[in-house]
Design a protein around this motif. Structure first.
Motif, PDB file in Angstrom:
ATOM      1  N   GLU A  93       0.831  -1.211   0.000  1.00 38.31           N
ATOM      2  CA  GLU A  93       0.000   0.000   0.000  1.00 38.31           C
ATOM      3  C   GLU A  93       0.863   1.256   0.000  1.00 38.31           C
ATOM      4  N   CYS A  94       1.950   1.231   0.737  1.00 40.08           N
ATOM      5  CA  CYS A  94       2.865   2.369   0.776  1.00 40.08           C
ATOM      6  C   CYS A  94       3.423   2.650  -0.623  1.00 40.08           C
ATOM      7  N   MET A  95       3.807   1.597  -1.337  1.00 36.89           N
ATOM      8  CA  MET A  95       4.327   1.771  -2.693  1.00 36.89           C
ATOM      9  C   MET A  95       3.240   2.328  -3.619  1.00 36.89           C
ATOM     10  N   CYS A  96       1.991   1.905  -3.408  1.00 35.42           N
ATOM     11  CA  CYS A  96       0.866   2.456  -4.189  1.00 35.42           C
ATOM     12  C   CYS A  96       0.711   3.957  -3.923  1.00 35.42           C
ATOM     13  N   CYS A  97       0.881   4.350  -2.667  1.00 30.60           N
ATOM     14  CA  CYS A  97       0.775   5.768  -2.304  1.00 30.60           C
ATOM     15  C   CYS A  97       1.908   6.583  -2.927  1.00 30.60           C
ATOM     16  N   LEU A  98       3.105   6.018  -2.951  1.00 29.25           N
ATOM     17  CA  LEU A  98       4.225   6.698  -3.614  1.00 29.25           C
ATOM     18  C   LEU A  98       3.944   6.853  -5.101  1.00 29.25           C
ATOM     19  N   LYS A  99       3.398   5.816  -5.697  1.00 30.64           N
ATOM     20  CA  LYS A  99       3.057   5.864  -7.123  1.00 30.64           C
ATOM     21  C   LYS A  99       2.056   6.993  -7.377  1.00 30.64           C
ATOM     22  N   GLU A 100       1.003   7.048  -6.580  1.00 28.15           N
ATOM     23  CA  GLU A 100      -0.010   8.092  -6.747  1.00 28.15           C
ATOM     24  C   GLU A 100       0.607   9.478  -6.617  1.00 28.15           C
ATOM     25  N   ALA A 101       1.452   9.652  -5.612  1.00 26.40           N
ATOM     26  CA  ALA A 101       2.079  10.960  -5.385  1.00 26.40           C
ATOM     27  C   ALA A 101       2.983  11.336  -6.560  1.00 26.40           C
ATOM     28  N   ALA A 102       3.745  10.379  -7.043  1.00 28.83           N
ATOM     29  CA  ALA A 102       4.659  10.662  -8.162  1.00 28.83           C
ATOM     30  C   ALA A 102       3.877  10.970  -9.432  1.00 28.83           C
ATOM     31  N   LEU A 103       2.893  10.152  -9.725  1.00 26.22           N
ATOM     32  CA  LEU A 103       2.143  10.345 -10.968  1.00 26.22           C
ATOM     33  C   LEU A 103       1.351  11.648 -10.970  1.00 26.22           C
ATOM     34  N   SER A 104       0.971  12.118  -9.791  1.00 27.19           N
ATOM     35  CA  SER A 104       0.212  13.373  -9.723  1.00 27.19           C
ATOM     36  C   SER A 104       1.052  14.576 -10.150  1.00 27.19           C
ATOM     37  N   LEU A 105       2.364  14.416 -10.173  1.00 30.23           N
ATOM     38  CA  LEU A 105       3.257  15.500 -10.584  1.00 30.23           C
ATOM     39  C   LEU A 105       3.572  15.479 -12.077  1.00 30.23           C
ATOM     40  N   LEU A 106       3.125  14.447 -12.756  1.00 30.15           N
ATOM     41  CA  LEU A 106       3.506  14.236 -14.146  1.00 30.15           C
ATOM     42  C   LEU A 106       2.328  14.426 -15.095  1.00 30.15           C
ATOM     43  N   SER A 107       2.634  14.721 -16.344  1.00 28.23           N
ATOM     44  CA  SER A 107       1.596  14.749 -17.373  1.00 28.23           C
ATOM     45  C   SER A 107       1.076  13.331 -17.561  1.00 28.23           C
ATOM     46  N   LEU A 108      -0.042  13.192 -18.240  1.00 24.87           N
ATOM     47  CA  LEU A 108      -0.595  11.859 -18.470  1.00 24.87           C
ATOM     48  C   LEU A 108       0.375  10.985 -19.253  1.00 24.87           C
ATOM     49  N   GLU A 109       1.029  11.558 -20.245  1.00 26.70           N
ATOM     50  CA  GLU A 109       1.983  10.794 -21.050  1.00 26.70           C
ATOM     51  C   GLU A 109       3.182  10.342 -20.204  1.00 26.70           C
ATOM     52  N   ASP A 110       3.715  11.258 -19.403  1.00 27.18           N
ATOM     53  CA  ASP A 110       4.849  10.908 -18.542  1.00 27.18           C
ATOM     54  C   ASP A 110       4.434   9.897 -17.477  1.00 27.18           C
ATOM     55  N   ALA A 111       3.236  10.086 -16.934  1.00 27.65           N
ATOM     56  CA  ALA A 111       2.738   9.162 -15.911  1.00 27.65           C
ATOM     57  C   ALA A 111       2.592   7.757 -16.492  1.00 27.65           C
ATOM     58  N   SER A 112       2.145   7.662 -17.740  1.00 28.90           N
ATOM     59  CA  SER A 112       1.993   6.334 -18.346  1.00 28.90           C
ATOM     60  C   SER A 112       3.344   5.682 -18.595  1.00 28.90           C
ATOM     61  N   ALA A 113       4.403   6.481 -18.717  1.00 34.35           N
ATOM     62  CA  ALA A 113       5.751   5.926 -18.876  1.00 34.35           C
ATOM     63  C   ALA A 113       6.321   5.455 -17.542  1.00 34.35           C
ATOM     64  N   VAL A 114       5.939   6.100 -16.453  1.00 33.86           N
ATOM     65  CA  VAL A 114       6.479   5.786 -15.124  1.00 33.86           C
ATOM     66  C   VAL A 114       5.676   4.695 -14.421  1.00 33.86           C
ATOM     67  N   ALA A 115       4.390   4.663 -14.627  1.00 36.53           N
ATOM     68  CA  ALA A 115       3.509   3.734 -13.904  1.00 36.53           C
ATOM     69  C   ALA A 115       3.961   2.274 -13.961  1.00 36.53           C
ATOM     70  N   PRO A 116       4.389   1.754 -15.100  1.00 36.68           N
ATOM     71  CA  PRO A 116       4.791   0.342 -15.123  1.00 36.68           C
ATOM     72  C   PRO A 116       5.947   0.014 -14.179  1.00 36.68           C
ATOM     73  N   TYR A 117       6.829   0.964 -13.933  1.00 37.82           N
ATOM     74  CA  TYR A 117       7.946   0.715 -13.019  1.00 37.82           C
ATOM     75  C   TYR A 117       7.461   0.645 -11.579  1.00 37.82           C
ATOM     76  N   PHE A 118       6.534   1.529 -11.223  1.00 31.94           N
ATOM     77  CA  PHE A 118       5.934   1.434  -9.891  1.00 31.94           C
ATOM     78  C   PHE A 118       5.141   0.131  -9.776  1.00 31.94           C
ATOM     79  N   ASP A 119       4.426  -0.240 -10.839  1.00 28.38           N
ATOM     80  CA  ASP A 119       3.644  -1.479 -10.809  1.00 28.38           C
ATOM     81  C   ASP A 119       4.546  -2.697 -10.606  1.00 28.38           C
TER      82      ASP A 119
END
Length: 159
Positions: free
Chosen positions: A125-151
């Motif tokens: 859950e903590c890693m999910c929260c970090l993912k949410e926080a990180a992705l909220s700072l990124l554009s949708l395109e950038d977030a889609s590039a980063v999300a798989p690494y958090f996943d």
């Protein structure tokens, strides 16, 4: 393992030149390099904000956890670990591969957290929260590039 390393190892194992497809994959890797570096820079520059925001959300969702027990050592260790995982994701973005995360030994970390009595559900859950926080700072395109690494990281901690 990076696209480049994979292609070279595969070609060398088969004693052949790189195929057109492998060369195109390497070209694409280099073409996207500036974008991957830009995204990693955003993650690096905002590491503290990501960890602060992510940990606050985590402690709201999981108030009963060792890092939220009032013990300052546990809290500091949790925050330290979170910065480490954000850094691993930034490394993976630069590499364009999950290898930096896999090489860190999420299996070993999983065993460590279990031995310390930290519920793996909470780590996940903590890693999910970090993912949410990180992705909220990124554009949708950038977030889609980063999300798989958090996943990939999150999957590595699932019980």
């Amino acid at each position: 393992m990076s696209v480049i390393t994979q292609a070279i190892i595969s070609a060398d194992r088969e004693a052949r030149y790189l195929s057109v497809g492998e060369l195109e994959a390497i070209r694409d890797f280099y073409t996207t390099g500036a974008n991957r570096l830009r995204i990693a820079t955003i993650l690096t520059a905002n590491e503290q904000q990501i960890v602060e925001k992510g940990s606050q959300v985590f402690w709201q969702r999981c108030p009963i956890t060792p890092s939220n027990s009032g013990n300052p050592t546990y809290r500091a260790s949790c925050l330290r670990d979170q910065t480490w995982y954000v850094r691993l994701v930034a490394y993976a973005v630069v590499a364009g591969d999950t290898e930096p995360i896999a090489a860190s030994g999420t299996r070993g970390a999983k065993q460590m957290y279990s031995s310390l009595g930290v519920p793996l559900e909470n780590v996940t859950e903590c890693m999910c929260c970090l993912k949410e926080a990180a992705l909220s700072l990124l554009s949708l395109e950038d977030a889609s590039a980063v999300a798989p690494y958090f996943d990939f990281l999150i999957q590595g901690f699932k019980p």
